[in-house]
Design a protein around this motif. Structure first.
Motif, PDB file in Angstrom:
ATOM      1  N   THR A  10       8.582   0.544   3.351  1.00  0.00           N
ATOM      2  CA  THR A  10       8.345   2.225   2.955  1.00  0.00           C
ATOM      3  C   THR A  10       6.845   1.618   2.266  1.00  0.00           C
ATOM      4  OG1 THR A  10      10.319   3.528   3.792  1.00  0.00           O
ATOM      5  CG2 THR A  10       8.608   4.503   2.213  1.00  0.00           C
ATOM      6  N   LYS A  16       0.101   8.836   1.257  1.00  0.00           N
ATOM      7  CA  LYS A  16       0.756   9.298   2.335  1.00  0.00           C
ATOM      8  C   LYS A  16       1.581   7.955   2.245  1.00  0.00           C
ATOM      9  CE  LYS A  16      -2.152  11.026   6.046  1.00  0.00           C
ATOM     10  NZ  LYS A  16      -3.518  11.024   4.560  1.00  0.00           N
ATOM     11  N   THR A  52       1.915   8.493  16.603  1.00  0.00           N
ATOM     12  CA  THR A  52       2.006   7.757  14.901  1.00  0.00           C
ATOM     13  C   THR A  52       2.606   6.192  14.777  1.00  0.00           C
ATOM     14  OG1 THR A  52       3.679   9.532  13.579  1.00  0.00           O
ATOM     15  CG2 THR A  52       3.381   7.520  13.335  1.00  0.00           C
ATOM     16  N   VAL A  86       7.401   6.155  10.837  1.00  0.00           N
ATOM     17  CA  VAL A  86       6.731   7.545  10.591  1.00  0.00           C
ATOM     18  C   VAL A  86       5.570   7.688   9.231  1.00  0.00           C
ATOM     19  CG1 VAL A  86       8.067   9.633   8.770  1.00  0.00           C
ATOM     20  CG2 VAL A  86       9.644   8.527   9.795  1.00  0.00           C
ATOM     21  N   ARG A  88       4.388  10.438   6.601  1.00  0.00           N
ATOM     22  CA  ARG A  88       4.842  11.075   6.134  1.00  0.00           C
ATOM     23  C   ARG A  88       4.056  11.294   4.315  1.00  0.00           C
ATOM     24  NH1 ARG A  88      10.137  12.992   6.760  1.00  0.00           N
ATOM     25  NH2 ARG A  88      11.397  10.502   7.669  1.00  0.00           N
ATOM     26  N   ASP A  89       3.545  12.830   4.200  1.00  0.00           N
ATOM     27  CA  ASP A  89       3.042  13.674   2.713  1.00  0.00           C
ATOM     28  C   ASP A  89       3.509  12.563   1.834  1.00  0.00           C
ATOM     29  OD1 ASP A  89       2.162  15.143   0.376  1.00  0.00           O
ATOM     30  OD2 ASP A  89       0.649  15.050   1.818  1.00  0.00           O
ATOM     31  N   GLY A  93       6.973  14.839   1.092  1.00  0.00           N
ATOM     32  CA  GLY A  93       7.494  14.383   2.196  1.00  0.00           C
ATOM     33  C   GLY A  93       7.587  14.623   3.449  1.00  0.00           C
ATOM     34  N   GLU A  94       6.086  15.911   4.612  1.00  0.00           N
ATOM     35  CA  GLU A  94       6.961  16.201   5.446  1.00  0.00           C
ATOM     36  C   GLU A  94       6.251  15.245   6.486  1.00  0.00           C
ATOM     37  OE1 GLU A  94       4.875  20.539   5.611  1.00  0.00           O
ATOM     38  OE2 GLU A  94       6.036  20.681   4.367  1.00  0.00           O
ATOM     39  N   ARG A  95       6.518  15.363   7.563  1.00  0.00           N
ATOM     40  CA  ARG A  95       5.711  14.465   7.995  1.00  0.00           C
ATOM     41  C   ARG A  95       4.283  14.625   8.070  1.00  0.00           C
ATOM     42  NH1 ARG A  95       9.349  11.350  13.010  1.00  0.00           N
ATOM     43  NH2 ARG A  95      11.222  11.072  11.559  1.00  0.00           N
TER      44      ARG A  95
END
Length: 109
Positions: A10, A16, A52, A86, A88-89, A93-95
């Motif tokens: 991650t 992002k 994605t 995934v 995410r922002d 933390g939103e997808r």
């Protein structure tokens, strides 16, 4: 056949948080970087396409070794199985799924 290790990486990239799976993670020969190699993408083909997965494959699909600055790495986990990728922002933390880049004239101010 011996099972190869699988790592979930991650990291932050351009505002992002991205997740990738790889078979190789090590300290890079480039000082201050982590080396990520043998990136693993889903090989399933069918009617359902994960946007994605497509976006990350387009960006990193031809990458032999990815050298990430250590300050952008959030986490490296050794996992047993691969899950959906995934994006995410980094702040909320939103997808976030943006399969096609928007032209500058179409972006909201």
């Amino acid at each position: 056949m011996k099972n190869k290790k699988l790592f979930k990486i991650t990291f932050l990239d351009q505002g992002k948080t991205l997740e990738l799976y790889a078979r190789h993670v090590a300290s890079s020969a480039l000082w201050g970087f982590t080396e990520v190699g043998d990136i693993v993408f889903d090989q399933q083909e069918g009617l359902v396409i994960d946007p994605t997965e497509v976006r990350l494959r387009e960006e990193f699909g031809n990458t032999r070794v990815l050298h990430l600055p250590i300050q952008c790495i959030v986490r490296v986990e050794e996992v047993q199985k691969r899950e959906p990728l995934v994006i995410r922002d980094a702040v909320s933390g939103e997808r976030v799924v943006t399969p096609f880049p928007l032209a500058p004239s179409l972006r909201k101010p």
